[in-house]
Design a protein around this motif. Sequence first.
Motif, PDB file in Angstrom:
ATOM      1  N   LEU A   1       2.079 -46.984 -55.362  1.00 13.13           N
ATOM      2  CA  LEU A   1       0.891 -47.031 -54.388  1.00 13.13           C
ATOM      3  C   LEU A   1       0.263 -48.379 -53.767  1.00 13.13           C
ATOM      4  N   ALA A   2       1.087 -49.452 -54.225  1.00 14.85           N
ATOM      5  CA  ALA A   2       0.433 -50.856 -53.917  1.00 14.85           C
ATOM      6  C   ALA A   2       1.223 -51.020 -52.328  1.00 14.85           C
ATOM      7  N   ARG A   3       0.461 -51.802 -51.677  1.00 16.78           N
ATOM      8  CA  ARG A   3       0.918 -52.134 -50.271  1.00 16.78           C
ATOM      9  C   ARG A   3       1.269 -53.595 -50.172  1.00 16.78           C
ATOM     10  N   PHE A   4       2.470 -53.787 -49.583  1.00 17.29           N
ATOM     11  CA  PHE A   4       3.242 -55.024 -49.595  1.00 17.29           C
ATOM     12  C   PHE A   4       3.587 -55.338 -47.941  1.00 17.29           C
ATOM     13  N   VAL A   5       3.765 -56.564 -47.756  1.00 18.54           N
ATOM     14  CA  VAL A   5       4.605 -56.737 -46.465  1.00 18.54           C
ATOM     15  C   VAL A   5       5.743 -57.478 -46.644  1.00 18.54           C
ATOM     16  N   TYR A   6       6.916 -57.273 -46.184  1.00 20.10           N
ATOM     17  CA  TYR A   6       8.214 -57.735 -46.461  1.00 20.10           C
ATOM     18  C   TYR A   6       8.646 -58.281 -45.136  1.00 20.10           C
ATOM     19  N   TRP A   7       9.500 -59.591 -45.100  1.00 23.16           N
ATOM     20  CA  TRP A   7      10.240 -59.866 -44.098  1.00 23.16           C
ATOM     21  C   TRP A   7      11.748 -59.837 -44.367  1.00 23.16           C
TER      22      TRP A   7
END
Length: 120
Positions: A104-110
């Motif tokens: 339930l952690a939020r991340f941004v990936y490229w």
Amino acid sequence: QVQLVESGGGLVQPGGSLRLSCAASGTIFRINAMGWYRQAPGKQRELVAATTSGGSTNYADSVKGRFAISRDNAKNAVYLQMNSLKPEDTAVYYCKIDVTTGSLARFVYWGQGTQVTVSS
């Protein structure tokens, strides 16, 4: 950990079409926003198109009416259909995905980027 794999870039003549794909894999609880960005040589990375989890979309003015973003939630994938391509669309295209992981952690990936070259 989440991995993104992009595909679909290449060389196309002006007026042609390409379809970019970006698939995410890993421990994903939910994919939130998804988008495509591009970076041309000597220029800053810019937003091309984005879509939210609710399905709303927005586009850069320069691609409105020519590009279409779509997503397949079952496949954790986002696509960019590019029509009527112009030489000024030449750039490295990157997908960006905002995910909530299994913890339930939020991340941004490229994504790793895919080259699109529009030239005759």
